[in-house]
Motif scaffolding. Structure first.
Motif, PDB file in Angstrom:
ATOM      1  N   LEU B  37       0.836  -1.208   0.000  1.00 34.47           N
ATOM      2  CA  LEU B  37       0.000   0.000   0.000  1.00 34.47           C
ATOM      3  C   LEU B  37       0.866   1.251   0.000  1.00 34.47           C
ATOM      4  O   LEU B  37       0.575   2.231  -0.686  1.00 34.47           O
ATOM      5  N   MET B  38       1.962   1.221   0.776  1.00 35.64           N
ATOM      6  CA  MET B  38       2.841   2.389   0.827  1.00 35.64           C
ATOM      7  C   MET B  38       3.499   2.620  -0.531  1.00 35.64           C
ATOM      8  O   MET B  38       3.668   3.760  -0.957  1.00 35.64           O
ATOM      9  N   LEU B  39       3.839   1.508  -1.214  1.00 33.85           N
ATOM     10  CA  LEU B  39       4.406   1.636  -2.565  1.00 33.85           C
ATOM     11  C   LEU B  39       3.411   2.309  -3.507  1.00 33.85           C
ATOM     12  O   LEU B  39       3.797   2.962  -4.472  1.00 33.85           O
ATOM     13  N   ASN B  40       2.107   2.119  -3.224  1.00 34.08           N
ATOM     14  CA  ASN B  40       1.095   2.722  -4.067  1.00 34.08           C
ATOM     15  C   ASN B  40       0.686   4.110  -3.585  1.00 34.08           C
ATOM     16  O   ASN B  40      -0.357   4.627  -3.962  1.00 34.08           O
ATOM     17  N   GLY B  41       1.507   4.686  -2.725  1.00 32.94           N
ATOM     18  CA  GLY B  41       1.313   6.091  -2.382  1.00 32.94           C
ATOM     19  C   GLY B  41       0.382   6.359  -1.218  1.00 32.94           C
ATOM     20  O   GLY B  41      -0.066   7.484  -1.030  1.00 32.94           O
ATOM     21  N   VAL B  42       0.062   5.329  -0.411  1.00 34.82           N
ATOM     22  CA  VAL B  42      -0.744   5.576   0.782  1.00 34.82           C
ATOM     23  C   VAL B  42       0.221   5.651   1.963  1.00 34.82           C
ATOM     24  O   VAL B  42       1.006   4.730   2.164  1.00 34.82           O
ATOM     25  N   SER B  43       0.176   6.735   2.718  1.00 30.35           N
ATOM     26  CA  SER B  43       1.150   6.865   3.801  1.00 30.35           C
ATOM     27  C   SER B  43       0.763   5.966   4.971  1.00 30.35           C
ATOM     28  O   SER B  43      -0.399   5.567   5.118  1.00 30.35           O
ATOM     29  N   PHE B  44       1.746   5.655   5.798  1.00 33.77           N
ATOM     30  CA  PHE B  44       1.546   4.705   6.888  1.00 33.77           C
ATOM     31  C   PHE B  44       0.451   5.171   7.845  1.00 33.77           C
ATOM     32  O   PHE B  44      -0.422   4.397   8.233  1.00 33.77           O
ATOM     33  N   THR B  45       0.494   6.455   8.202  1.00 33.63           N
ATOM     34  CA  THR B  45      -0.521   6.965   9.130  1.00 33.63           C
ATOM     35  C   THR B  45      -1.917   6.848   8.531  1.00 33.63           C
ATOM     36  O   THR B  45      -2.881   6.542   9.229  1.00 33.63           O
ATOM     37  N   ASP B  46      -2.019   7.068   7.214  1.00 30.78           N
ATOM     38  CA  ASP B  46      -3.325   6.940   6.561  1.00 30.78           C
ATOM     39  C   ASP B  46      -3.827   5.505   6.619  1.00 30.78           C
ATOM     40  O   ASP B  46      -5.019   5.268   6.815  1.00 30.78           O
ATOM     41  N   ILE B  47      -2.916   4.558   6.439  1.00 30.54           N
ATOM     42  CA  ILE B  47      -3.316   3.145   6.487  1.00 30.54           C
ATOM     43  C   ILE B  47      -3.894   2.826   7.853  1.00 30.54           C
ATOM     44  O   ILE B  47      -4.975   2.240   7.980  1.00 30.54           O
ATOM     45  N   ILE B  48      -3.174   3.256   8.905  1.00 28.62           N
ATOM     46  CA  ILE B  48      -3.652   3.023  10.266  1.00 28.62           C
ATOM     47  C   ILE B  48      -5.014   3.691  10.445  1.00 28.62           C
ATOM     48  O   ILE B  48      -5.957   3.103  10.987  1.00 28.62           O
ATOM     49  N   ASN B  49      -5.113   4.921   9.932  1.00 26.97           N
ATOM     50  CA  ASN B  49      -6.375   5.656  10.034  1.00 26.97           C
ATOM     51  C   ASN B  49      -7.524   4.910   9.384  1.00 26.97           C
ATOM     52  O   ASN B  49      -8.566   4.713   9.994  1.00 26.97           O
ATOM     53  N   GLU B  50      -7.323   4.501   8.119  1.00 24.88           N
ATOM     54  CA  GLU B  50      -8.420   3.877   7.386  1.00 24.88           C
ATOM     55  C   GLU B  50      -8.800   2.544   8.007  1.00 24.88           C
ATOM     56  O   GLU B  50      -9.969   2.248   8.192  1.00 24.88           O
ATOM     57  N   PHE B  51      -7.776   1.748   8.314  1.00 22.84           N
ATOM     58  CA  PHE B  51      -8.074   0.394   8.758  1.00 22.84           C
ATOM     59  C   PHE B  51      -8.603   0.372  10.173  1.00 22.84           C
ATOM     60  O   PHE B  51      -9.653  -0.185  10.443  1.00 22.84           O
ATOM     61  N   VAL B  52      -7.873   0.994  11.071  1.00 22.86           N
ATOM     62  CA  VAL B  52      -8.227   0.840  12.473  1.00 22.86           C
ATOM     63  C   VAL B  52      -9.301   1.849  12.865  1.00 22.86           C
ATOM     64  O   VAL B  52     -10.377   1.475  13.344  1.00 22.86           O
ATOM     65  N   VAL B  53      -9.030   3.118  12.604  1.00 24.07           N
ATOM     66  CA  VAL B  53      -9.955   4.135  13.106  1.00 24.07           C
ATOM     67  C   VAL B  53     -11.253   4.124  12.323  1.00 24.07           C
ATOM     68  O   VAL B  53     -12.331   3.948  12.886  1.00 24.07           O
ATOM     69  N   PHE B  54     -11.166   4.239  10.997  1.00 28.10           N
ATOM     70  CA  PHE B  54     -12.416   4.345  10.246  1.00 28.10           C
ATOM     71  C   PHE B  54     -13.193   3.036  10.238  1.00 28.10           C
ATOM     72  O   PHE B  54     -14.374   2.997  10.518  1.00 28.10           O
ATOM     73  N   VAL B  55     -12.490   1.943   9.931  1.00 30.87           N
ATOM     74  CA  VAL B  55     -13.221   0.688   9.738  1.00 30.87           C
ATOM     75  C   VAL B  55     -13.708   0.088  11.049  1.00 30.87           C
ATOM     76  O   VAL B  55     -14.827  -0.402  11.144  1.00 30.87           O
ATOM     77  N   PHE B  56     -12.858   0.131  12.080  1.00 29.84           N
ATOM     78  CA  PHE B  56     -13.234  -0.590  13.290  1.00 29.84           C
ATOM     79  C   PHE B  56     -13.789   0.302  14.400  1.00 29.84           C
ATOM     80  O   PHE B  56     -14.561  -0.141  15.226  1.00 29.84           O
ATOM     81  N   LEU B  57     -13.399   1.584  14.435  1.00 31.97           N
ATOM     82  CA  LEU B  57     -13.783   2.405  15.576  1.00 31.97           C
ATOM     83  C   LEU B  57     -14.895   3.399  15.273  1.00 31.97           C
ATOM     84  O   LEU B  57     -15.590   3.854  16.167  1.00 31.97           O
ATOM     85  N   ASP B  58     -15.086   3.722  13.997  1.00 35.65           N
ATOM     86  CA  ASP B  58     -16.117   4.684  13.642  1.00 35.65           C
ATOM     87  C   ASP B  58     -17.455   3.957  13.489  1.00 35.65           C
ATOM     88  O   ASP B  58     -17.502   2.849  12.947  1.00 35.65           O
ATOM     89  N   SER B  59     -18.543   4.578  13.959  1.00 39.24           N
ATOM     90  CA  SER B  59     -19.838   3.892  13.926  1.00 39.24           C
ATOM     91  C   SER B  59     -20.271   3.566  12.500  1.00 39.24           C
ATOM     92  O   SER B  59     -20.713   2.456  12.202  1.00 39.24           O
TER      93      SER B  59
END
Lengths: 309, 356
Positions: B37-59
């Protein structure tokens, strides 16, 4: 009507070549005892890599090389996993399909639907002007001739040479082959890589010669058809040639019927190649009483030297 | 160079080793996926954001996650039932398609009374899915024809069948879109739960999971499945009903896959569209394998894959990454788990070659 038949006949080799190349590759691999179900994925990556290379300005032959290299690298992953890490061949093959489709979708994203200069039919001068034969035999691109020659080469290599004998020994009974001093892993890896390269060539043919454009999902199950035909051919090159001509005949009919204006349900027409493939796979069992698939005895069984009894 | 590597099969793989190699494989796969994913231009913090915060923690993310979970769990269960008996059902998409078509027919043609319409749709879907797998099952049991190829090729046939319907009798007369007429609210749709687009298919999934857990882990049929799956020859010698067990498991597999197709139609899309079964076959196999064919495990594995695929939707929307990246990540995870398994199954020894 004559034109219809002639145009249909002349277009068959273009449809047969990718399937034939992949089938031959699968036959070589299967003779070593490994069924590479990843053919579809290898073809997808090669089709994409070839098109992307051409569109990036690489010469045609160099692009073909890149495509074959990309497909072979994918088969290397399969080979290392199944031969050295003893992973299940079916699962690894399926994940190779997913990996190949995924990689081709991600990398090729910006190169889709762009026409590219590919392999065109060779002009044999006066020979190409002979009626019927001229266009059928002397009006194809170079890879068609190469694939045809390869049928003989694979038959000779697998059935008439010492290397081929060892390859088949590894596929039939790796334990005995190992005892006879044959390096089973090395033979199997070589067979996987050669098979991968041939599947890749078949995939590259789709985007670089047949379609001269790359679109996602352009392989459209041809890798699976190639597997079905290799089974139908009972892992022999010449029946595989016959099988791919049957498949190509039905596939080549689709644009012909559509162009001729004959009223025929389009989707039934599109189903035909798949149904026909299923039919050739099943019919021999129904017709001949003792039809066996004659697969190499060691097919799909991983070899662990230390498990020898 | 007198030393070489020996691999020795372990007689019994302790559960601790099994678990730790599995977790190591999963972790390695995740690290590789993050790198991709990082090779495809997604930064590490964004990955954590999308996967953990948005997908699992957001209603909203959780509702999305559970919506994706429903069909994934169903197809995973479908794959597990067949794979446990070494029957490779690679035609799950095909069975989903015919299931979806059957349900759409019952729904749009208003077959049966309104009170039982929805139930009838699901029964029709299960029957259609079963019929679609019956051919390959018969050919495998009667003639030994490889089921991988037959089930898969039939998926292409099913997809073309759907296309012929969607571009034919069901094409939307107003917009020209390839989509069937919309199903009636309240009668032919699964109820919305009022949380995002989550629908009552969730209860259906959990019920199927529970029933299959009982069938495969508690009941006599499950006992047969265990033994026929591990060694059909020995099972036959012991007098177990080998053929009937395989037939039962395969029917279960095709039926549940058909229901999964109907669930997407009745719960998510409310009409038959051209993308509903895309890519589910491989996801199903990954779910079933990660869960080692255990129905309850399938529910957990489906939750993980649902996380990946709903994060994939986010990546598609914000980073213009194609959805094929989800398939790619699933493949990477499966590969690393498969390879890690090697280190559990075998003991690796480095020994000097003995001379003479």
């Amino acid at each position: 009507m004559n034109d219809f038949l002639l145009n249909w006949l002349v277009s068959i080799p273009v449809y047969a070549t990718p399937i034939l190349l992949a089938s031959l590759g699968l036959i070589v691999t299967a003779r070593s005892g490994i069924l590479n179900l990843g053919a579809e994925g290898i073809m997808a990556v090669a089709a994409m890599a070839g098109a992307v290379s051409v569109l990036s300005g690489l010469p045609l032959w160099m692009s073909l090389f890149v495509a074959v290299l990309a497909g072979t690298l994918l088969s290397l992953i399969f080979g290392i996993a199944t031969i050295y890490f003893k992973t299940n061949q079916v699962l690894t093959g399926l994940l190779l399909v997913a990996l190949g489709l995924g990689v081709s979708g991600v990398v090729g994203q910006r190169y889709t639907h762009k026409p590219l200069p590919g392999f065109d039919p060779i002009d044999f001068g006066p020979l190409s002007d002979i009626p019927v034969i001229g266009r059928l035999v002397f009006g194809q691109d170079l890879l068609v001739y190469f694939a045809t020659a390869l049928v003989v080469a694979v038959w000779w290599g697998v059935h008439k040479t010492r290397l081929g004998l060892r390859l088949r020994a590894v596929g039939e009974d790796p334990y005995t082959a190992d005892t006879s001093g044959i390096n089973v892993s090395r033979y199997r890896l070589a067979a996987v890589l050669i098979g991968g390269a041939l599947c890749a060539l078949g995939g590259a043919y789709l985007s670089m010669a047949a379609g001269q454009v790359w679109v996602e999902h352009m392989v459209g199950g041809r890798g699976w058809v190639a597997i079905a035909l290799a089974i139908f051919a009972r892992w022999r090159p010449f029946p595989a040639l016959a099988g791919s001509i049957i498949f190509a005949g039905s596939e080549a009919l689709i644009p012909r019927v559509q162009a001729s204006g004959i009223e025929f349900p389009a989707y039934v027409l599109l189903m035909m190649p798949y149904l026909l493939t299923l039919a050739v796979l099943i019919l021999p069992y129904l017709i001949f009483k003792n039809w066996k698939d004659e697969a190499p005895a060691g097919l799909m069984k991983n070899y662990v030297r230390e498990d020898r009894h | 160079m007198l030393s070489r590597i020996y691999i020795v099969s372990r007689q019994n793989v302790p559960n601790s080793v099994r678990l730790s190699t599995f977790l190591c494989g999963l972790a390695a796969g995740m690290i590789i996926s993050v790198l991709v994913l990082m090779l495809n231009g997604v930064s590490f913090t964004d990955i954590i954001n999308e996967f953990v915060v948005f997908v699992f923690l957001d209603s909203g993310g959780q509702a999305q996650l559970l919506t994706e979970f429903i069909p994934l769990a169903m197809v995973g269960l479908a794959a597990a039932a067949a794979m446990k008996l070494n029957f490779w059902n690679i035609g799950i998409e095909g069975q989903m398609w015919v299931g979806a078509v059957a349900a759409t027919f019952v729904g749009t043609l208003d077959i049966g009374p309104e009170s039982t319409r929805l139930a009838l749709m699901f029964v029709a879907a299960a029957v259609a899915g079963t019929l679609w797998i019956a051919g390959p099952a018969f050919l495998k049991l009667r003639y030994g024809i490889n089921e991988i190829v037959t089930t898969l090729l039939l998926s292409y046939v099913a997809f073309l069948l759907v296309q012929s319907l969607l571009f034919g009798i069901w094409r939307d007369p107003d917009s020209g879109f390839p989509a069937s007429p919309i199903l009636d609210e309240g009668v032919e749709r699964l109820a919305q739960l009022g949380w995002g687009s989550l629908h009552s298919g969730l209860w259906l999934t959990l019920a199927i999971g529970a029933i299959m857990w009982w069938l495969m882990s508690i009941s006599r049929f499950g006992f047969f499945m265990d033994h026929v799956g591990q060694n059909p020859v020995a099972a036959k010698a012991a007098g177990l009903p080998v053929v009937m067990t395989i037939v039962g498991a395969v029917i279960l597999s095709g039926g549940v896959a058909g229901i999964a197709g109907a669930t997407i139609v009745a719960g998510q899309e409310h009409r038959l569209t051209i993308h509903i079964a895309d890519g589910y076959t491989f996801s199903a196999i990954v779910v079933a394998f990660l869960a080692r064919f255990n129905p309850l495990g399938c529910l957990v594995a489906a939750l993980v894959l649902a996380g990946i695929s709903s994060a994939g939707e986010v990546l598609k929307a914000f980073y213009q990454l194609p959805l094929s990246i989800v398939t790619m990540i699933e493949a990477i995870l499966l590969l690393s788990v498969l390879i890690a398994e090697f280190f559990g199954r075998y003991h690796i020894a480095l020994r000097k070659r003995e001379v003479g």
